[in-house]
Design a protein around this motif. Structure first.
Motif, PDB file in Angstrom:
ATOM      1  N   LEU A   1      18.970 -54.157  13.808  1.00  0.00           N
ATOM      2  CA  LEU A   1      17.639 -53.793  14.018  1.00  0.00           C
ATOM      3  C   LEU A   1      17.644 -54.516  12.458  1.00  0.00           C
ATOM      4  CD1 LEU A   1      15.287 -51.435  14.601  1.00  0.00           C
ATOM      5  CD2 LEU A   1      15.209 -53.298  15.035  1.00  0.00           C
ATOM      6  N   ALA A   2      19.348 -53.732  11.629  1.00  0.00           N
ATOM      7  CA  ALA A   2      19.950 -54.748  10.493  1.00  0.00           C
ATOM      8  C   ALA A   2      20.075 -55.822  10.204  1.00  0.00           C
ATOM      9  CB  ALA A   2      20.752 -53.436   9.889  1.00  0.00           C
TER      10      ALA A   2
ATOM     11  N   ARG B   1      28.049 -53.612   9.232  1.00  0.00           N
ATOM     12  CA  ARG B   1      27.415 -52.905   9.192  1.00  0.00           C
ATOM     13  C   ARG B   1      27.064 -52.466   8.015  1.00  0.00           C
ATOM     14  NH1 ARG B   1      31.584 -50.828  12.765  1.00  0.00           N
ATOM     15  NH2 ARG B   1      32.423 -49.085  10.767  1.00  0.00           N
ATOM     16  N   LYS B   2      25.910 -52.081   7.722  1.00  0.00           N
ATOM     17  CA  LYS B   2      25.546 -51.448   6.987  1.00  0.00           C
ATOM     18  C   LYS B   2      25.746 -50.271   6.634  1.00  0.00           C
ATOM     19  CE  LYS B   2      23.159 -55.598   6.736  1.00  0.00           C
ATOM     20  NZ  LYS B   2      22.116 -57.079   6.805  1.00  0.00           N
ATOM     21  N   ARG B   3      25.270 -50.037   4.694  1.00  0.00           N
ATOM     22  CA  ARG B   3      25.588 -48.331   5.115  1.00  0.00           C
ATOM     23  C   ARG B   3      25.098 -47.999   3.955  1.00  0.00           C
ATOM     24  NH1 ARG B   3      31.808 -47.080   4.905  1.00  0.00           N
ATOM     25  NH2 ARG B   3      31.530 -47.419   7.480  1.00  0.00           N
ATOM     26  N   LEU B   4      24.434 -46.676   3.935  1.00  0.00           N
ATOM     27  CA  LEU B   4      23.994 -46.229   2.321  1.00  0.00           C
ATOM     28  C   LEU B   4      24.045 -45.196   2.917  1.00  0.00           C
ATOM     29  CD1 LEU B   4      21.753 -45.730   0.463  1.00  0.00           C
ATOM     30  CD2 LEU B   4      19.934 -44.594   2.075  1.00  0.00           C
TER      31      LEU B   4
ATOM     32  N   LEU C   1      26.050 -48.282  -1.631  1.00  0.00           N
ATOM     33  CA  LEU C   1      25.423 -49.487  -0.395  1.00  0.00           C
ATOM     34  C   LEU C   1      26.811 -50.012  -0.559  1.00  0.00           C
ATOM     35  CD1 LEU C   1      22.469 -50.354  -1.672  1.00  0.00           C
ATOM     36  CD2 LEU C   1      22.431 -49.132  -0.366  1.00  0.00           C
ATOM     37  N   GLN C   2      26.974 -50.370   0.886  1.00  0.00           N
ATOM     38  CA  GLN C   2      28.706 -50.396   1.773  1.00  0.00           C
ATOM     39  C   GLN C   2      28.151 -51.430   2.489  1.00  0.00           C
ATOM     40  OE1 GLN C   2      30.573 -47.214   2.598  1.00  0.00           O
ATOM     41  NE2 GLN C   2      31.216 -47.436  -0.074  1.00  0.00           N
TER      42      GLN C   2
ATOM     43  N   VAL D   1      25.939 -37.755   3.286  1.00  0.00           N
ATOM     44  CA  VAL D   1      25.097 -38.069   4.473  1.00  0.00           C
ATOM     45  C   VAL D   1      25.448 -39.449   4.085  1.00  0.00           C
ATOM     46  CG1 VAL D   1      22.198 -38.273   4.782  1.00  0.00           C
ATOM     47  CG2 VAL D   1      23.247 -36.229   3.427  1.00  0.00           C
ATOM     48  N   ARG D   2      25.763 -40.137   5.253  1.00  0.00           N
ATOM     49  CA  ARG D   2      25.546 -41.396   5.446  1.00  0.00           C
ATOM     50  C   ARG D   2      25.007 -41.750   6.731  1.00  0.00           C
ATOM     51  NH1 ARG D   2      31.350 -43.023   7.520  1.00  0.00           N
ATOM     52  NH2 ARG D   2      31.890 -43.126   5.465  1.00  0.00           N
ATOM     53  N   ILE D   3      23.311 -43.151   6.323  1.00  0.00           N
ATOM     54  CA  ILE D   3      22.889 -44.066   7.028  1.00  0.00           C
ATOM     55  C   ILE D   3      23.889 -44.766   7.202  1.00  0.00           C
ATOM     56  CG2 ILE D   3      21.001 -44.068   7.694  1.00  0.00           C
ATOM     57  CD1 ILE D   3      20.691 -41.970   6.924  1.00  0.00           C
ATOM     58  N   GLU D   4      24.084 -45.279   8.619  1.00  0.00           N
ATOM     59  CA  GLU D   4      24.673 -46.933   8.962  1.00  0.00           C
ATOM     60  C   GLU D   4      23.693 -46.987  10.042  1.00  0.00           C
ATOM     61  OE1 GLU D   4      29.390 -47.303   9.295  1.00  0.00           O
ATOM     62  OE2 GLU D   4      28.677 -46.649  11.154  1.00  0.00           O
ATOM     63  N   TRP D   5      23.272 -48.739   9.611  1.00  0.00           N
ATOM     64  CA  TRP D   5      22.746 -49.396  10.812  1.00  0.00           C
ATOM     65  C   TRP D   5      23.732 -50.239  11.184  1.00  0.00           C
ATOM     66  CZ3 TRP D   5      21.078 -48.366   6.395  1.00  0.00           C
ATOM     67  CH2 TRP D   5      19.204 -47.841   5.692  1.00  0.00           C
TER      68      TRP D   5
END
Length: 453
Positions: free
Chosen positions: A452-453, A378-381, A372-373, A443-447
C-alpha cells in the motif's frame, strides 16, 4: 415475483403445460392417422368381401324379363318395393372393366370411378374417401364421406385426452408437493435463525442439509462466528471502559469532596489533583473514541497518498510545547520527502499516540527522535526514546488494551499502543518494538515494498 417457490412452480408447471400441449398434438395426430388407417383398411376389406360374395354374372347382358301376368286379372299386381337407400357409413359400387357402372348402393351414380388404390375426392359437394379394387373383369369401389369419419373420430377424442388431462392434474399436484418438500430445509433454516438471539450465536448444524444449502450454512456460520467474536470484544471493551473510567471519575469525585471540606473549614483549596484527574479522564475518553473509530466497519478508510514527512513534522511541532514543559528534546530526522498510501486521519492518530506515549513514559531531560527512512524499497517510521524502555517479556502485553506497565508513574490509559497496533494492521504495515541502543524503546512502523505504501 421474489418467491423461489412461485418461480419454480411457474417454470415447472409451465414446462409441463407446454410438454402436455405438444404431447396432445402428437397424440392427436398419431391417433388420427391410426384411425384413418383402420378405416381405410375397413374399406379395403369391404371391397374384398364384395368380390368374395358376388356370384352374379354382371358381364352377361341379358334382356330384362317379361313382367309376369297375374293369375287373377282382377287382382292388381303388388307394387315393387323401392330399393333401400344406403345411408350408412359407406357406398359400394361395381363397374365393368370398360368403366360402366353396373351396381351402386346409392340410387344415383355415386362418386366417379377412380384408379385402383386409396383416393380422396370431391363429389356432390362432399369430400369422399374411396378405395378402388380391380378384380378380373370387374372394378369394385367402396367410398365413405370424410365428414362421417371425422365425426366418428371426434367421439373418441374425449376418451383419448381424458387420461392426459388426469395425468396433467396429478403431475401438477406432485410438482407442487415436490417443490414444497425441496424448500423445506430453507424453511427450517429460517426458523432456526429466527429463533436465535444475541446470546445464542452458536454455529448452525449442517446435518441433513442439502448440498445446495451447505455453502449458505457455512457462510452463515462464519458470519455468526465473526459477530460472536465482535460482541465478545465489545463486551470486554465495555467492561474495561467501565473499570478504567471508574478510577478517574472516583478520584475526581474525591478531590471535589476534599475541596468542599477545605473550603468549609476555611482552608486553602488545592485543585492540582482535581485538574490531574480531569486531564486523565479527558485523555481516556479521547482514546476510547479513537478505539471506537477503529472498530471494523465503523468508518471506511479513505486511502490516499499521504506526505508522511510533512505530517510527522506537523505533529512534532504540535507536541513541542509539551516536550519543552518536561525538558525533553523532541526532534525529527528524515531522509527526505516520504509518501505512503493511507488514511490521513488514522496516520495522524498513529503518530500522535507514539509521541504521546514517549512523552508520558520518558523522564525529564530525555530525548525523543521521530525518524523517517527508506530501505530496500520499504518505508519506515520510527519513534525512538532513551527512556526506561520495555522488557522483552512485556512487549507483547503492551500492545493489548488497558495494559499499563507502570501505572503509578504515568497518567496513561493503556490504549495508546493498542491503537497504534490496530492502525498499522489496517494499513498492512508491520509494528516492531525494539530496544534503543544505549537504553530506551524504539517503535518501528514499516510499510512493505510494493504494498500500500
Amino acid at each position: 415475483m421474489n418467491s423461489i417457490r412461485s418461480r419454480l412452480l411457474v417454470w415447472l408447471i409451465g414446462a409441463l403445460l407446454l410438454s402436455s400441449l405438444l404431447a396432445s398434438a402428437l397424440t392427436y395426430e398419431m391417433a388420427w392417422r391410426g384411425f384413418n388407417a383402420i378405416r381405410d383398411y375397413g374399406l379395403e376389406q369391404i371391397a374384398y368381401s364384395i368380390v368374395r360374395h358376388d356370384t352374379q354374372d354382371w358381364l352377361t347382358d341379358q334382356p330384362d324379363p317379361e313382367p309376369s301376368t297375374p293369375a287373377d286379372p282382377t287382382q292388381a299386381a303388388e307394387p315393387t318395393p323401392n330399393p333401400i337407400q344406403d345411408d350408412g357409413q359407406f357406398v359400394s359400387q361395381i363397374w365393368t372393366s370398360n368403366g360402366r357402372l353396373i351396381y351402386s348402393s346409392l340410387t344415383d351414380t355415386g362418386p366417379p370411378l377412380q384408379e385402383p388404390g386409396l383416393h380422396q375426392v370431391e363429389w356432390d359437394g362432399t369430400r369422399w374417401r374411396i378405395y378402388t379394387l380391380r378384380d378380373r373383369e370387374r372394378v369394385i369401389q367402396v367410398a365413405t364421406p370424410a365428414e362421417r369419419r371425422w365425426r366418428a373420430f371426434l367421439e373418441y377424442v374425449p376418451a383419448l385426452l381424458a387420461p392426459l388431462v388426469l395425468l396433467l392434474v396429478l403431475l401438477g399436484f406432485l410438482i407442487s408437493a415436490a417443490v414444497s418438500g425441496a424448500l423445506q430445509p430453507l424453511r427450517r433454516l429460517r426458523e432456526e435463525i429466527g429463533a436465535r438471539d444475541v446470546a445464542l450465536l452458536s454455529p448452525l448444524e449442517p446435518d441433513e442439509m442439502p448440498d445446495e444449502i451447505l455453502p449458505l450454512v457455512d457462510t452463515l456460520n462464519q458470519l455468526l462466528a465473526k459477530v460472536d467474536r465482535l460482541l465478545a470484544t465489545q463486551r470486554a471493551f465495555l467492561a474495561d471502559v467501565a473499570h478504567e473510567l471508574n478510577t478517574p471519575l472516583a478520584a475526581i469525585k474525591l478531590q471535589v469532596q476534599l475541596a468542599q471540606q477545605a473550603r468549609a473549614q476555611g482552608q486553602p483549596v488545592s485543585l492540582d489533583e482535581l485538574e490531574a484527574g480531569i486531564e486523565r479522564a479527558v485523555h481516556l475518553v479521547a482514546q476510547l473514541l479513537q478505539m471506537a473509530r477503529l472498530e471494523p466497519d465503523a468508518r471506511p478508510l479513505e486511502m490516499q497518498p499521504v506526505a508522511l514527512e510533512q505530517l510527522a513534522r506537523e505533529r512534532v511541532l504540535a507536541f513541542l510545547p509539551q516536550a519543552e514543559h518536561k525538558q525533553i528534546d523532541l526532534g525529527l530526522e528524515s531522509d527526505g520527502p516520504l509518501e505512503v498510501k493511507g488514511d490521513l486521519h488514522q496516520l495522524r492518530v498513529l503518530i500522535d499516540n507514539l509521541i504521546d506515549n514517549a512523552l508520558r513514559y520518558c523522564p525529564e531531560g530525555a530525548r525523543i527522535d521521530v525518524r523517517l527512512q527508506r530501505q530496500d524499497g520499504r518505508k519506515r517510521l520510527e519513534v525512538a526514546d532513551d527512556g526506561p524502555g520495555i522488557a522483552d517479556a512485556d512487549k507483547a502485553r503492551v500492545l493489548q488494551r488497558f495494559v499499563r506497565l507502570r501505572p503509578a508513574d504515568t497518567t496513561g490509559s493503556g490504549l495508546g499502543m493498542a491503537i497504534v497496533r490496530q492502525i498499522a494492521e489496517q494499513h498492512q504495515a508491520s509494528l516492531s518494538l525494539l530496544d534503543t541502543p544505549g537504553g530506551g524503546l524504539t517503535v518501528r512502523i514499516e510499510w512493505p515494498a510494493g504494498g500500500l505504501a
